[in-house]
Write a protein that holds these residues in place. Structure first.
Motif, mmCIF file in Angstrom:
data_model
loop_
_atom_site.group_PDB
_atom_site.id
_atom_site.type_symbol
_atom_site.label_atom_id
_atom_site.label_comp_id
_atom_site.label_asym_id
_atom_site.label_seq_id
_atom_site.Cartn_x
_atom_site.Cartn_y
_atom_site.Cartn_z
ATOM 1 N N THR A 1 0.839 -1.170 0.089
ATOM 2 C CA THR A 1 -0.041 -0.202 0.177
ATOM 3 C C THR A 1 0.843 1.475 0.151
ATOM 4 O O THR A 1 1.750 1.286 1.009
ATOM 5 N N ALA A 2 0.607 2.168 -1.061
ATOM 6 C CA ALA A 2 1.266 3.401 -0.997
ATOM 7 C C ALA A 2 1.015 4.365 0.183
ATOM 8 O O ALA A 2 -0.169 4.249 0.420
ATOM 9 N N ASP A 3 1.800 5.202 0.816
ATOM 10 C CA ASP A 3 1.702 5.944 1.819
ATOM 11 C C ASP A 3 1.169 7.166 1.258
ATOM 12 O O ASP A 3 0.782 7.405 -0.006
ATOM 13 N N ALA A 4 1.026 8.245 2.227
ATOM 14 C CA ALA A 4 0.658 9.545 1.741
ATOM 15 C C ALA A 4 1.473 10.054 0.762
ATOM 16 O O ALA A 4 0.793 11.286 -0.018
ATOM 17 N N HIS A 5 2.583 9.690 0.349
ATOM 18 C CA HIS A 5 3.462 10.410 -0.294
ATOM 19 C C HIS A 5 3.771 9.580 -1.611
ATOM 20 O O HIS A 5 4.396 9.918 -2.565
ATOM 21 N N GLY A 6 3.039 8.479 -1.660
ATOM 22 C CA GLY A 6 2.974 7.629 -2.944
ATOM 23 C C GLY A 6 4.196 6.523 -2.873
ATOM 24 O O GLY A 6 4.447 6.171 -4.021
ATOM 25 N N SER A 7 4.564 6.386 -1.587
ATOM 26 C CA SER A 7 5.845 5.276 -1.696
ATOM 27 C C SER A 7 5.383 4.318 -0.827
ATOM 28 O O SER A 7 4.397 4.134 -0.109
ATOM 29 N N PHE A 8 6.133 2.984 -1.050
ATOM 30 C CA PHE A 8 5.845 1.937 -0.519
ATOM 31 C C PHE A 8 7.117 1.084 -0.372
ATOM 32 O O PHE A 8 8.055 1.098 -1.125
ATOM 33 N N SER A 9 7.079 0.322 0.442
ATOM 34 C CA SER A 9 8.104 -0.823 0.723
ATOM 35 C C SER A 9 7.381 -2.293 0.948
ATOM 36 O O SER A 9 6.860 -2.290 1.923
ATOM 37 N N GLY A 10 7.635 -3.228 -0.116
ATOM 38 C CA GLY A 10 6.835 -4.384 0.050
ATOM 39 C C GLY A 10 7.742 -5.443 -0.160
ATOM 40 O O GLY A 10 9.031 -5.330 -0.507
ATOM 41 N N SER A 11 7.632 -6.868 -0.005
ATOM 42 C CA SER A 11 8.153 -8.063 -0.037
ATOM 43 C C SER A 11 7.403 -8.972 -1.283
ATOM 44 O O SER A 11 6.197 -9.297 -1.069
ATOM 45 N N LEU A 12 8.371 -9.698 -1.993
ATOM 46 C CA LEU A 12 7.974 -10.626 -2.907
ATOM 47 C C LEU A 12 8.652 -11.991 -2.811
ATOM 48 O O LEU A 12 9.741 -11.652 -3.132
ATOM 49 N N VAL A 13 7.710 -12.732 -2.860
ATOM 50 C CA VAL A 13 8.758 -14.332 -2.572
ATOM 51 C C VAL A 13 8.562 -14.702 -4.247
ATOM 52 O O VAL A 13 7.588 -14.843 -4.711
ATOM 53 N N VAL A 14 9.891 -14.890 -4.628
ATOM 54 C CA VAL A 14 10.125 -15.275 -6.015
ATOM 55 C C VAL A 14 10.492 -16.655 -6.058
ATOM 56 O O VAL A 14 11.313 -17.227 -5.748
ATOM 57 N N LYS A 15 9.514 -17.619 -6.615
ATOM 58 C CA LYS A 15 9.628 -19.123 -6.678
ATOM 59 C C LYS A 15 9.965 -19.589 -8.193
ATOM 60 O O LYS A 15 10.707 -20.460 -8.404
ATOM 61 N N ASP A 16 9.538 -18.732 -9.246
ATOM 62 C CA ASP A 16 9.475 -19.259 -10.611
ATOM 63 C C ASP A 16 10.991 -18.990 -11.032
ATOM 64 O O ASP A 16 11.395 -17.849 -10.999
ATOM 65 N N ARG A 17 11.461 -20.177 -11.556
ATOM 66 C CA ARG A 17 12.715 -20.101 -11.864
ATOM 67 C C ARG A 17 13.009 -19.288 -13.289
ATOM 68 O O ARG A 17 14.186 -18.962 -13.585
ATOM 69 N N THR A 18 12.010 -19.186 -13.960
ATOM 70 C CA THR A 18 12.106 -18.299 -15.292
ATOM 71 C C THR A 18 12.069 -16.813 -15.073
ATOM 72 O O THR A 18 12.139 -16.032 -16.242
ATOM 73 N N THR A 19 11.841 -16.526 -13.836
ATOM 74 C CA THR A 19 11.649 -14.939 -13.583
ATOM 75 C C THR A 19 12.814 -14.146 -14.130
ATOM 76 O O THR A 19 14.302 -14.342 -14.021
ATOM 77 N N THR A 20 12.722 -13.146 -15.009
ATOM 78 C CA THR A 20 13.786 -12.241 -15.576
ATOM 79 C C THR A 20 13.401 -10.799 -14.967
ATOM 80 O O THR A 20 14.303 -9.823 -15.046
ATOM 81 N N GLY A 21 12.231 -10.394 -14.347
ATOM 82 C CA GLY A 21 12.150 -9.003 -13.849
ATOM 83 C C GLY A 21 10.963 -8.983 -12.918
ATOM 84 O O GLY A 21 10.217 -9.973 -12.852
ATOM 85 N N ILE A 22 10.920 -7.887 -12.257
ATOM 86 C CA ILE A 22 9.840 -7.682 -11.289
ATOM 87 C C ILE A 22 9.147 -6.231 -11.540
ATOM 88 O O ILE A 22 9.773 -5.275 -11.845
ATOM 89 N N VAL A 23 7.744 -6.311 -11.587
ATOM 90 C CA VAL A 23 7.048 -5.011 -11.850
ATOM 91 C C VAL A 23 6.191 -4.626 -10.762
ATOM 92 O O VAL A 23 5.901 -5.703 -9.750
#
Length: 445
Positions: free
Chosen positions: A247-269
């Motif tokens: 969730t973006a804060d009042a300034h439009g910023s956020f810090s989140g966590s993503l668990v990556v399992k797929d071995r074909t991953t080339t990037g994150i959006v």
């Protein structure tokens, strides 16, 4: 005024010259975003102070310059790039020596002054191209082009500014000419409106790689305050099953966590809404899943990386010679667009579109309407390319523009393509003889 370096390739502007009739019909072109109809500027006169090269041994020249400023888009939006053409119809200076100057040794540079809603100078430069100039004769008319980005809504005025004539013959000489009482009179006015706000969303990752099942920190800025943001893995142009939300804060910023399992991953959006959109998202940020699978005895594991490239275009030459037509007869002045090579090495899902438009061609007291220029596009795809190039429809080009070639969106797009077009200018029978010029704009998006 010192000589100005050539304009940057970033602007993506490409210049074409054409010959017509008893003299020359110059058609210049540059890559810019497709816009509404362009506009030719009004010729204005202004006092000019020119300093001949010291080797000429003559004093400064105080004379009058006649010039105009035209644009490819008179109604841009904030954020648009506008192509500016500064044409010196009559220079205040002349060949400072008794020595005749041969063809194609003059390189003009200069600036256009902005006023009204936006201020500053636009650097412009012209090609190294000119007819022969006899000794002590007046310098011929020349044009220079450049671009600026619209930053504020409202009326923006454009006035011709200082210019420099550089000659490369026996010696490298400059003849700088400055506006005596700046700014010079306004030659052109554009009316800018507020456009769609640029997408400034951005993400960064805590790490660029990790083992399968590892968590990566995703930091975002400039998102909509309070918005739910989806974090997702990407394998090429496709989204993987690895997702999370923040969730973006009042300034439009956020810090989140993503668990990556797929071995074909080339990037994150990261994106707002129910599905990925380049207008409401950011990324992909490059990410690699480490392959830690055991290697069988007597084996060696080989790894490599395919890096995404860019979408670009280039041209074969910078001039087009249209066939001559006779005064009193007119008719088709024909030629061919210089071959354009498009290289789509992005490796994503997006196709591309190459469009063009042209301004009226102006000459000695007359003009040839832009709608009289038509083209017949053709496009070829290099074997092995994931995408297939499709040529645009034959017909009038005009100020409203037309599609030259394109490829469609797909799961994986890309390739190398060559684009051509036959050109035909329908010249009215009694068009006054002389040199005519306009601006043909090619846009790759």
């Amino acid at each position: 005024m010192a000589s100005t370096p050539p304009r940057s390739r970033r602007s993506r502007r490409w210049r074409w010259a054409s010959l017509f009739g008893a003299t020359a019909l110059a058609v210049t072109a540059g890559g810019a975003l497709a816009h509404p109809a362009g506009a030719a500027g009004t010729n204005v006169d202004f006092a000019t102070h020119c300093i001949p090269p010291a080797v000429a041994g003559i004093p400064p020249i105080d004379g009058t310059t006649t010039a105009s400023v035209s644009v490819d888009n008179a109604s841009p939006k904030v954020g648009d790039t506008v192509t500016v053409t500064y044409t010196v119809v009559t220079a205040a200076a002349s060949n400072p020596t008794d020595l005749a100057l041969p063809a194609d040794i003059m390189t003009p540079t200069g600036k256009v002054t902005l006023g009204g809603a936006q201020s500053g100078d636009v650097t412009v430069a012209g090609p190294k191209k000119n007819p022969p100039v006899p000794g002590k004769a007046a310098f011929p008319s020349f044009s220079m082009t450049g671009t600026f980005t619209v930053t504020r809504a409202g009326q923006i005025t454009l006035s011709p500014g200082d210019y420099n004539i550089h000659t490369s013959y026996i010696l490298e000489l400059d003849t700088p000419c400055t506006v005596t009482t700046p700014p010079a009179p306004v030659s052109q006015t554009v009316t800018a409106t507020d456009g769609t706000p640029a997408n400034t969303r951005a993400i960064s990752l805590g790490s660029a790689s990790g083992d399968s099942g590892a968590s990566v920190t995703v930091n975002g800025t400039n998102f909509t305050p309070g918005a739910t943001v989806t974090l997702a893995g990407r394998a090429g142009g496709n989204q993987t099953a690895d997702t999370a939300t923040a969730t973006a804060d009042a300034h439009g910023s956020f810090s989140g966590s993503l668990v990556v399992k797929d071995r074909t991953t080339t990037g994150i959006v990261a994106y707002e809404g129910g599905a990925w959109s380049a207008d409401t998202g950011a990324g992909p940020a490059a990410y690699v899943v480490n392959d830690n699978s055991p290697v069988p005895p007597g084996s060696q594991k080989l790894t490599t990386t395919v890096k995404a490239g860019t979408l670009s275009m280039s041209q074969a030459g910078d001039s087009v010679a249209l066939s001559a037509v006779d005064f009193g007869k007119g008719g088709a002045s024909t030629g061919a667009l210089r071959t354009v090579t498009v290289k789509d090495f992005r490796g994503g899902p997006a196709g591309w579109s190459l469009t063009g438009k042209v301004t009226d061609l102006t000459g000695p007291g007359a003009k040839i309407d832009a709608g009289r220029l038509s083209w017949t596009p053709a496009c070829a795809t290099r074997p092995g390319s994931p995408s297939t190039c499709k040529a645009g429809s034959a017909g009038s080009l005009g100020t409203s523009g037309a599609t030259l070639a394109q490829t469609s969106d797909g799961a994986l797009t890309g390739g190398e393509f060559t684009v051509d077009a036959g050109l035909s200018l329908d010249v009215p029978a009694f068009t006054p003889p002389g040199a005519y010029s306009g601006v043909l704009t090619l846009t790759l998006t």
